[in-house]
Write an enzyme that holds these catalytic residues in place. Structure first.
Site, PDB file in Angstrom:
ATOM      1  N   CYS A 128      80.545  23.584  28.626  1.00 36.03           N
ATOM      2  CA  CYS A 128      80.012  23.393  29.991  1.00 36.03           C
ATOM      3  C   CYS A 128      81.155  23.225  30.990  1.00 36.03           C
ATOM      4  CB  CYS A 128      79.063  22.202  30.059  1.00 36.03           C
ATOM      5  SG  CYS A 128      77.663  22.354  28.958  1.00 36.03           S
ATOM      6  N   ALA A 129      82.231  23.940  30.769  1.00 34.36           N
ATOM      7  CA  ALA A 129      83.382  23.896  31.682  1.00 34.36           C
ATOM      8  C   ALA A 129      83.947  25.316  31.755  1.00 34.36           C
ATOM      9  CB  ALA A 129      84.422  22.904  31.188  1.00 34.36           C
TER      10      ALA A 129
END
Ligand code: PMP
Length: 477
Positions: A385-386
């Site tokens: 999630c980055a």
């Protein structure tokens, strides 16, 4: 990455502990007991192994004390705030006491507000609706500290600053952006969920305030490892999740300055968030009730408070020393094998127990599936999630992340290193799907009790597997 060996030649045993060099030979036991710490899991081919949980950065197992506290409270559980019964009165008292405990544990000032939320994502979404202006963030952030700030309203929205290759360069880039045009808020990670690196928060607080901005810290990864002191640091807001703090019972929190929160639209409009309602109008309550409409996750809030009490009683120094020795063992062990952990800022002096890496010659999705299927080791793979950060680090195809916490021991680290040795020396013994995401076949049985749920096999629920940036796969890994 398809067939590597037929399933009929299973690995004879789980990876044996591997020597990790003379400097790191001492055994390090787990620091605190957690529920399920000695649980075994099935491996492909019919064997079993003790589960090695190296994924606490995603979600941590419950502390035994937290689970005991929840089961102590359960017989007394009832609604909070509006019930006249004894149990409601008791639970209301416990819930409001949990608010006090959580505030005290993160160094809240007397006039700060503690709002219970679902998690860090929820907390930052709540704050995003309250910010009276633009927000500045770095491109290294978790999506939870990136996406909530995006806004079509004029004068709002987010300005994303590319990180420099050192902390110093990064601070200079933030200072230049804040000087170029004022912002209402600087929102920063307390510790990277990809590299574990901790920025120099005191300097960032001074920098934000010098430019007339407030500062919010996403402490999802920092708090479980280092604690947090809002007043001591001088920061304005802090957001965190119970499930990353060994309290996976559905609550997190936003703690910080009252004024913006009291001026904002209620985060969850509904019962409990109001003083007075007519058919045409609403008089909203002030914070925290204003943002906690509906029935809250009472047990989640109590669990979060108990986790913070337990970590405080254990002592930040002991937590830090335990984690540092495991972290050193893991990083040294990887380096001995020619694997260099990902870093954003090589000059970051403090790094929490989060280590991401790639294994040359093996897709990260396959490495993670192999560790699970053949060794009973739980790690995470993907882009964490980055996505902007993984792109800037040049690992768009994803990495493997091993994360450490109070429940881990040196035996866990050695199991991981031993399994990587076997992978590199011999390749996987089982076969895997073409994308590397699943063993094929996956013959690991489910626990007997899971039958009542209707679940029939692992991985058949809505958990799409996207090893890389394939939009069609649709999973934000
Ligand atoms: N920020 C960071 C740094 C995180 O690591 C995470 C979770 N991976 C989040 C925010 C979001 O936390 P949650 O999923 O609990 O909302």
């Amino acid at each position: 990455m398809t067939v590597l060996a037929p399933p009929s030649t299973p690995t004879p045993s789980v990876a044996s502990p591997t020597p990790t060099g003379p400097a790191v030979a001492a055994e390090v036991p787990a620091l605190l007991p957690t529920v399920g710490a000695s649980e075994s899991v099935p491996l492909v081919g019919g064997r079993r192994a003790r589960f090695v949980h190296l994924d606490t950065a995603a979600s941590a197992p419950a502390l035994t004390r937290v689970a005991n506290h929840v089961s102590d409270v359960l017989p007394f559980y009832a609604s909070v705030h509006r019930g006249a019964g004894y149990l409601s009165q008791l639970c209301t008292g416990l819930y409001e006491q949990a608010r006090v405990t959580v505030g005290r544990a993160v160094g809240a000032r007397a006039d700060d507000v503690v709002v219970f939320t679902r998690n860090t994502t929820d907390a930052l979404n709540l704050l995003s609706a309250a910010v009276p202006g633009e927000v500045v963030v770095l491109d290294v952030e978790h999506h939870a500290n990136l996406l909530p700030w995006r806004s079509p309203s004029p004068g709002h929205g987010v300005r994303v600053v590319p990180s420099g290759s050192t902390l110093g360069e990064t601070e200079a880039a933030l200072a230049a952006e804040l000087a170029r045009r004022p912002a209402a808020l600087l929102a920063v990670t307390g510790a990277s969920n990809v590299t574990g690196e901790v920025p120099d928060l005191p300097r960032l607080v001074r920098l934000a305030h010098a430019h007339g901005a407030r500062i919010a810290v996403d402490a999802a990864q920092l708090l479980p490892h280092r604690g947090f002191d809002l007043a001591g640091l001088g920061a304005d807001y802090v957001a965190f999740s119970g499930h990353k703090l060994y309290a996976p019972f559905g609550a997190g929190a936003l703690v910080g300055r009252r004024d913006w929160l009291d001026e904002a639209e209620p985060h969850l409009a509904g019962g409990g968030a109001v003083r007075q309602v007519t058919t045409t109008g609403t008089e909203w309550a002030s914070s925290p009730e204003r943002h906690e409409g509906g029935t809250p996750a009472v047990l989640g809030a109590l669990a979060l408070a108990e986790a913070l009490r337990t970590l405080e009683a254990t002592g930040p120094g002991r937590i830090r020393a335990h984690e540092a020795s495991l972290h050193r063992r893991l990083v040294d062990g990887l380096r001995l094998r020619g694997i260099e952990p990902l870093r954003i800022w090589p000059d970051a002096a403090d790094v929490v127990g989060v280590v991401s890496f790639t294994v040359p010659g093996f897709r990260s999705a396959l490495v993670a599936s192999y560790l699970s299927a053949e060794h009973g080791i739980g790690v995470r793979d993907g882009r964490f999630c980055a996505h902007p950060l993984l792109a800037r680090l040049g690992v768009d195809d994803g990495a493997v992340r091993a994360s450490l916490g109070v429940a881990n021991s040196s035996a866990d680290v050695d199991r991981l290193l031993g399994a990587l040795d076997l992978l590199v020396a011999e390749g996987p013994r089982w076969t895997y799907t073409a994308d590397g995401c699943r063993p094929l076949p996956d013959d690991r049985e489910l626990p007997a009790w899971a039958a009542v749920t209707g679940l029939q096999a692992l991985g058949t629920a809505s958990t799409p597997c996207a090893p890389s940036n394939t939009p069609a796969a649709g999973a934000d890994r």
